[in-house]
Design an enzyme around this catalytic site. Structure first.
Site, PDB file in Angstrom:
ATOM      1  N   GLU A   1       4.236  -0.507  -9.164  1.00 43.00           N
ATOM      2  CA  GLU A   1       5.219   0.303  -8.422  1.00 43.00           C
ATOM      3  C   GLU A   1       6.175  -0.625  -7.685  1.00 43.00           C
ATOM      4  O   GLU A   1       6.887  -0.212  -6.770  1.00 43.00           O
ATOM      5  CB  GLU A   1       4.532   1.289  -7.486  1.00 43.00           C
ATOM      6  CG  GLU A   1       3.568   0.678  -6.499  1.00 43.00           C
ATOM      7  CD  GLU A   1       2.982   1.704  -5.562  1.00 43.00           C
ATOM      8  OE1 GLU A   1       3.749   2.359  -4.853  1.00 43.00           O
ATOM      9  OE2 GLU A   1       1.742   1.857  -5.562  1.00 43.00           O
TER      10      GLU A   1
ATOM     11  N   CYS B   1      -0.323   3.970  -6.752  1.00 39.34           N
ATOM     12  CA  CYS B   1      -1.462   3.067  -6.997  1.00 39.34           C
ATOM     13  C   CYS B   1      -2.352   3.527  -8.141  1.00 39.34           C
ATOM     14  O   CYS B   1      -3.336   2.866  -8.460  1.00 39.34           O
ATOM     15  CB  CYS B   1      -2.303   2.938  -5.740  1.00 39.34           C
ATOM     16  SG  CYS B   1      -1.381   2.306  -4.352  1.00 39.34           S
TER      17      CYS B   1
ATOM     18  N   HIS C   1      -9.947   2.950  -4.558  1.00 38.50           N
ATOM     19  CA  HIS C   1      -8.645   2.338  -4.262  1.00 38.50           C
ATOM     20  C   HIS C   1      -8.680   1.912  -2.798  1.00 38.50           C
ATOM     21  O   HIS C   1      -9.081   2.700  -1.923  1.00 38.50           O
ATOM     22  CB  HIS C   1      -7.519   3.354  -4.501  1.00 38.50           C
ATOM     23  CG  HIS C   1      -6.239   2.908  -3.864  1.00 38.50           C
ATOM     24  ND1 HIS C   1      -5.667   1.679  -4.153  1.00 38.50           N
ATOM     25  CD2 HIS C   1      -5.451   3.478  -2.904  1.00 38.50           C
ATOM     26  CE1 HIS C   1      -4.571   1.537  -3.423  1.00 38.50           C
ATOM     27  NE2 HIS C   1      -4.421   2.607  -2.648  1.00 38.50           N
TER      28      HIS C   1
END
Ligand code: HMG
Length: 390
Positions: A82, A114, A236
């Site tokens: 990103e 993400c 994450h």
């Protein structure tokens, strides 16, 4: 387990050669260091110098794999990021050249905050299922940058992970069954005209917890596996404490009491690298996976790892990886730890200078004032074309 496994045959990560100790930031921002060390669970954040971008991070992550296994049968390179460097051309095409990959290789860039590395991983597994001799290189690379003096500032960082996906993988078998959740929300985003992300901090943490719980619920509908069937979990990690919160949240949802000893066994080894790197967006979940494999004292062979992916905006996914026998012989543990130990500490002014350094424009060479030792670096931009060295 299936008769034929498909999954991660090799995994390697890389981060920039410079970091800021968060004790320096805490002093500067008049914040109690306990908030950083315990509240968000971070000690240091990697800082990318101006000659490091997602191409160099990604190429530096993948190089040890290519040097070890060669490039034979690599028919795809999926690049998740990103922090793209071009609206049109995939960062992966630059990496393809830097690594001298075969010309019969499909290259594409994927984006969804993400989360996109997880999509890339499953797409790669699906392609290998279709053509079992193929190998696909999945690279996730990002530079997390927020405004100075914002609450998000200590959650910056950068890093890249490279994974070689194949049949009969030597590290992890990846299940095709996944649980998904998608909802259109504005918790974190970065419009094209901004260098730093916009974020609604509290809302983003609430959305993260809601989305991973829905992804797990969806997983329960399609998989016979129960929460207790998993021995380890990777999340994450925008900051390491978020992983702890998510794990407690999912344990509570599954009516499992979580003791400190269980937390240590199930989660903590996977948090270690993130604590000293910071957020690496698409790469963060998979750097957590490397951290677990590199640092857990047990032989994890045959154990089930629950992987929980979250990308703001938002998409979440839960799936299982199973650890293969002799996986330790395939890891780059020593070189990962050597790389982290060799990073150079920045003082506050050096950090600030790097943060303020303008994006290189065409006709400019990119300085290397701190003698960045990375194998691949951005050397300049000529005629609007990025020129890489290495
Ligand atoms: P904040 O709002 O300043 O922090 O920033 P806080 O006041 O909520 O404090 C954080 C914790 O520290 C709290 O604990 C405090 O009690 C504790 P909690 O209530 O959470 O358990 N604390 C202390 N502990 C010990 N000693 C002390 C002390 N003082 C306070 N002295 C925030 C926190 C996360 C909002 C901010 O860093 C931020 O905005 N970060 C960026 C957004 C983010 O990372 N969101 C995470 C979920 S979204 C996501 O993961 C996606 C993302 O990676 C992007 C993508 O997908 O592309 C971001």
């Amino acid at each position: 387990m299936h008769a034929t496994h498909i999954g991660i045959d090799q995994i390697s990560f890389y981060t920039a050669n410079f970091y800021l100790d968060l004790a320096i930031l805490a002093k500067r921002n008049q914040i109690d260091i306990g908030k950083y060390h315990f509240g968000i669970g971070q000690e240091k954040m990697s800082v990318a110098p101006h000659d490091e971008d997602v191409v160099t991070l990604g190429a530096n992550a993948a190089l040890p794999i290519i040097e070890k296994t060669g490039k034979e049968n690599i028919t795809g390179l999926f690049f998740a990021t990103e922090t793209g460097i071009d609206q049109s051309k995939s960062a992966g095409v630059y990496v393809h050249r830097l690594l001298n990959l075969n010309s019969n290789c499909r290259v594409v860039e994927l984006k969804q905050a993400c989360y996109s590395a997880t999509a890339a991983l499953h797409m790669a597994c699906a392609l290998v299922a279709r053509n079992p001799n193929d190998k696909i290189l999945v690279i996730a690379a990002d530079i997390a940058r927020y405004d100075l003096n914002s609450a998000a500032e200590p959650t910056q960082g950068c890093g890249a992970v490279a994974m070689l996906i194949s049949q009969n993988p030597r590290i992890l078998s990846i299940d095709p069954q996944v649980g998904n959740y998608t909802e259109d929300v504005m918790d974190f985003w970065r419009p094209n005209y901004r260098k730093t992300a916009l974020v609604d901090g509290k809302f983003s943490t609430d959305m993260y917890l809601k989305a991973v719980c829905h992804a797990w619920q969806n997983y329960q509908n399609i998989s016979p596996l129960q929460w207790q069937d998993f021995q380890h979990f990777c999340y994450h990690l925008p900051f390491s404490r978020m992983g702890v919160k998510a794990h407690r949240h999912l344990c509570a949802y599954n009516q499992q009491n979580l003791s400190e000893a269980q937390l240590e066994r199930q989660l903590n080894a996977g948090l270690l690298y993130n604590r000293v790197i910071g957020n690496s967006y698409t790469a963060a979940l998979y750097i957590s996976l490397v951290s677990l494999l590199d640092n857990h004292p047990d032989d994890l062979t045959g154990r089930n790892i629950g992987l929980c992916s979250y990308g703001s905006g938002c998409v979440a996914e839960f799936f299982r990886a199973v650890v293969m026998p002799d996986y330790r012989q395939q890891l780059f543990t020593q070189s990962h730890q050597k790389m982290l130990a060799a990073r150079e500490a920045l003082d506050y002014d050096q950090y600030l200078a790097m943060w303020h350094y303008p994006d290189p424009q065409t006709g400019e060479a990119v300085e290397n004032p701190l003698a960045n030792q990375a194998r691949f670096r951005l050397a300049g931009i000529d005629g609007h074309q990025r020129r890489y060295q290495g």
